[in-house]
Scaffold this motif. Structure first.
Motif, PDB file in Angstrom:
ATOM      1  N   VAL A  31     -42.488 -26.096 100.306  1.00  0.00           N
ATOM      2  CA  VAL A  31     -40.562 -25.899 100.318  1.00  0.00           C
ATOM      3  C   VAL A  31     -40.180 -27.701  99.960  1.00  0.00           C
ATOM      4  O   VAL A  31     -40.789 -28.342  99.486  1.00  0.00           O
ATOM      5  N   VAL A  32     -39.110 -27.163  98.630  1.00  0.00           N
ATOM      6  CA  VAL A  32     -38.313 -28.519  97.814  1.00  0.00           C
ATOM      7  C   VAL A  32     -37.718 -28.812  98.343  1.00  0.00           C
ATOM      8  O   VAL A  32     -36.148 -27.950  98.415  1.00  0.00           O
ATOM      9  N   ASP A  33     -36.756 -30.070  98.768  1.00  0.00           N
ATOM     10  CA  ASP A  33     -35.567 -30.394  99.513  1.00  0.00           C
ATOM     11  C   ASP A  33     -34.611 -30.280  98.656  1.00  0.00           C
ATOM     12  O   ASP A  33     -33.742 -31.587  98.812  1.00  0.00           O
ATOM     13  N   HIS A  34     -34.919 -31.413  97.003  1.00  0.00           N
ATOM     14  CA  HIS A  34     -34.059 -31.672  95.991  1.00  0.00           C
ATOM     15  C   HIS A  34     -34.130 -31.224  94.928  1.00  0.00           C
ATOM     16  O   HIS A  34     -34.861 -30.580  94.123  1.00  0.00           O
ATOM     17  N   GLY A  35     -33.126 -31.048  94.510  1.00  0.00           N
ATOM     18  CA  GLY A  35     -32.548 -30.155  92.982  1.00  0.00           C
ATOM     19  C   GLY A  35     -33.334 -30.359  91.867  1.00  0.00           C
ATOM     20  O   GLY A  35     -34.902 -29.472  91.452  1.00  0.00           O
ATOM     21  N   SER A  36     -33.490 -31.605  91.239  1.00  0.00           N
ATOM     22  CA  SER A  36     -34.211 -32.290  89.945  1.00  0.00           C
ATOM     23  C   SER A  36     -35.884 -31.770  90.360  1.00  0.00           C
ATOM     24  O   SER A  36     -37.485 -31.717  89.631  1.00  0.00           O
ATOM     25  N   ASP A  37     -36.637 -32.154  91.686  1.00  0.00           N
ATOM     26  CA  ASP A  37     -38.072 -31.724  92.037  1.00  0.00           C
ATOM     27  C   ASP A  37     -37.697 -29.868  92.228  1.00  0.00           C
ATOM     28  O   ASP A  37     -39.405 -30.040  92.006  1.00  0.00           O
ATOM     29  N   GLY A  38     -36.989 -30.109  92.550  1.00  0.00           N
ATOM     30  CA  GLY A  38     -37.486 -27.741  92.887  1.00  0.00           C
ATOM     31  C   GLY A  38     -38.513 -27.510  91.997  1.00  0.00           C
ATOM     32  O   GLY A  38     -38.591 -26.874  91.311  1.00  0.00           O
ATOM     33  N   ASP A  53     -31.841 -22.153  97.042  1.00  0.00           N
ATOM     34  CA  ASP A  53     -30.098 -22.744  97.662  1.00  0.00           C
ATOM     35  C   ASP A  53     -29.124 -23.169  96.100  1.00  0.00           C
ATOM     36  O   ASP A  53     -29.705 -23.193  94.688  1.00  0.00           O
ATOM     37  N   ILE A  54     -28.077 -22.667  96.117  1.00  0.00           N
ATOM     38  CA  ILE A  54     -26.970 -23.366  95.547  1.00  0.00           C
ATOM     39  C   ILE A  54     -26.489 -25.151  95.401  1.00  0.00           C
ATOM     40  O   ILE A  54     -26.518 -25.094  94.441  1.00  0.00           O
ATOM     41  N   MET A  55     -26.306 -25.384  96.159  1.00  0.00           N
ATOM     42  CA  MET A  55     -25.837 -26.488  96.860  1.00  0.00           C
ATOM     43  C   MET A  55     -26.663 -27.287  97.141  1.00  0.00           C
ATOM     44  O   MET A  55     -27.180 -27.795  97.900  1.00  0.00           O
ATOM     45  N   GLU A  63     -27.802 -25.309  87.759  1.00  0.00           N
ATOM     46  CA  GLU A  63     -28.860 -25.620  86.787  1.00  0.00           C
ATOM     47  C   GLU A  63     -30.358 -25.280  86.390  1.00  0.00           C
ATOM     48  O   GLU A  63     -30.495 -25.445  85.508  1.00  0.00           O
ATOM     49  N   ILE A  64     -30.708 -25.298  87.853  1.00  0.00           N
ATOM     50  CA  ILE A  64     -31.901 -25.145  87.570  1.00  0.00           C
ATOM     51  C   ILE A  64     -32.399 -24.025  87.587  1.00  0.00           C
ATOM     52  O   ILE A  64     -33.706 -23.712  86.487  1.00  0.00           O
ATOM     53  N   LEU A  65     -31.230 -22.656  87.572  1.00  0.00           N
ATOM     54  CA  LEU A  65     -32.174 -21.591  87.290  1.00  0.00           C
ATOM     55  C   LEU A  65     -31.966 -21.753  85.642  1.00  0.00           C
ATOM     56  O   LEU A  65     -32.851 -20.485  85.308  1.00  0.00           O
ATOM     57  N   SER A  66     -30.628 -22.043  85.229  1.00  0.00           N
ATOM     58  CA  SER A  66     -30.722 -22.087  83.234  1.00  0.00           C
ATOM     59  C   SER A  66     -31.422 -22.535  82.821  1.00  0.00           C
ATOM     60  O   SER A  66     -32.241 -21.749  81.356  1.00  0.00           O
ATOM     61  N   ARG A  67     -32.141 -23.685  83.659  1.00  0.00           N
ATOM     62  CA  ARG A  67     -33.173 -24.567  82.748  1.00  0.00           C
ATOM     63  C   ARG A  67     -34.502 -23.617  82.872  1.00  0.00           C
ATOM     64  O   ARG A  67     -35.511 -23.757  81.666  1.00  0.00           O
ATOM     65  N   LEU A  68     -34.887 -23.213  83.964  1.00  0.00           N
ATOM     66  CA  LEU A  68     -35.734 -21.836  83.913  1.00  0.00           C
ATOM     67  C   LEU A  68     -35.812 -21.173  82.986  1.00  0.00           C
ATOM     68  O   LEU A  68     -36.463 -20.881  82.412  1.00  0.00           O
ATOM     69  N   ARG A  69     -34.815 -20.385  83.032  1.00  0.00           N
ATOM     70  CA  ARG A  69     -34.610 -19.408  82.508  1.00  0.00           C
ATOM     71  C   ARG A  69     -35.037 -19.298  80.488  1.00  0.00           C
ATOM     72  O   ARG A  69     -35.019 -18.876  79.406  1.00  0.00           O
ATOM     73  N   GLN A  70     -33.584 -20.977  80.249  1.00  0.00           N
ATOM     74  CA  GLN A  70     -33.964 -21.494  78.729  1.00  0.00           C
ATOM     75  C   GLN A  70     -35.320 -21.838  78.849  1.00  0.00           C
ATOM     76  O   GLN A  70     -36.317 -21.795  77.559  1.00  0.00           O
ATOM     77  N   LYS A  71     -36.278 -22.029  79.524  1.00  0.00           N
ATOM     78  CA  LYS A  71     -38.288 -21.988  78.897  1.00  0.00           C
ATOM     79  C   LYS A  71     -38.032 -21.460  79.174  1.00  0.00           C
ATOM     80  O   LYS A  71     -39.790 -21.583  78.942  1.00  0.00           O
TER      81      LYS A  71
END
Length: 239
Positions: A31-38, A53-55, A63-71
């Motif tokens: 479990v990670v509770d922060h977007g950038s850390d996740g 989670d979205i929020m 943004e997390i999802l987009s960056r994952l797919r871009q990489k």
């Protein structure tokens, strides 16, 4: 085999609920509770599934999802969305999510969706090429399609497709000129036990069509109203 699941969720009670119930089913969870850390954890470690989670603080789920797919990270992602937030579902699917769960949700639904996504991921290669011919190049119009690499090339340049977009294209290109129903696409690409609706198919086909037509005109996906879709190439178009 023990599946590893990353949960990116900042609400403590919900995060504990997710972690506990997934662990009870035998999954290994982090479990990670922060977007950038996740995002950093998702890129640095290997997981079989991400529940996102979205929020989130620091960086939202889109943004997390987009960056994952871009990489090039193809780890399946289930997004957590708010009730009556259809725009979140549509946007998440466009960014490359594999499924979604609307909050609040029951434990049974959560476990069913997790299990379904993991089964679909494990079965993808068998579904699309049971003969083991993934090393072959498929030609459609001006496109070169590499099933093993999930890559589509036009004039030496790669056309970036999300995994499910590629799988939809691959299924259609193997049936040129034949109408494929939404149910067929849903069952083959997402699996018979997929809980989501046909809206998922329409969103992916719409995105795929735009990407293809932006780069060439020799391959097009036609909508057959009330039925499904048909792939048409320059060689099988009616004159």
């Amino acid at each position: 085999m023990t599946y590893k699941i990353l949960v990116i969720e900042d609400e403590p009670t919900l995060a504990r609920l997710l972690s506990y119930n997934l662990s009870q089913e035998g999954y290994e969870t982090k479990v990670v509770d922060h977007g950038s850390d996740g995002l950093q954890v998702a890129l640095a470690q290997s997981f079989d599934l991400i529940i996102l989670d979205i929020m989130l603080p620091g960086m939202n789920g889109f943004e997390i999802l987009s960056r994952l797919r871009q990489k090039g990270n193809k780890t399946p992602v289930i997004i957590l969305t708010a009730r009556n937030a259809e725009e979140e579902v549509v946007q998440g699917l466009k960014f490359g999510a594999d499924d979604y769960i609307t909050k609040p949700f029951g434990v049974a639904e959560l476990l069913a969706r997790v299990s379904a996504v993991l089964r679909r991921t494990s079965a993808d290669e068998a579904l699309f090429d049971p003969t083991g011919s993934n090393d072959k190049v498929i030609t459609a119009g001006d496109l070169l399609i590499y099933p093993e690499k999930y890559e589509v090339v036009l004039n030496g340049e790669s056309i970036p497709l999300r995994p499910k977009e590629f799988e939809v294209l691959l299924y259609l290109v193997q049936r040129p000129g034949i109408v494929v129903t939404r149910d067929d696409l849903m069952n083959i690409v997402w699996g018979f036990d997929y809980i989501g609706g046909q809206r998922t198919v329409d969103v992916h086909v719409s995105s795929l069509r735009k990407k293809l037509e932006m780069n060439q005109q020799s391959v097009q996906i036609e909508s057959i109203r009330g039925v499904g879709y048909k792939l048409v190439t320059s060689t099988n178009k009616k004159v």
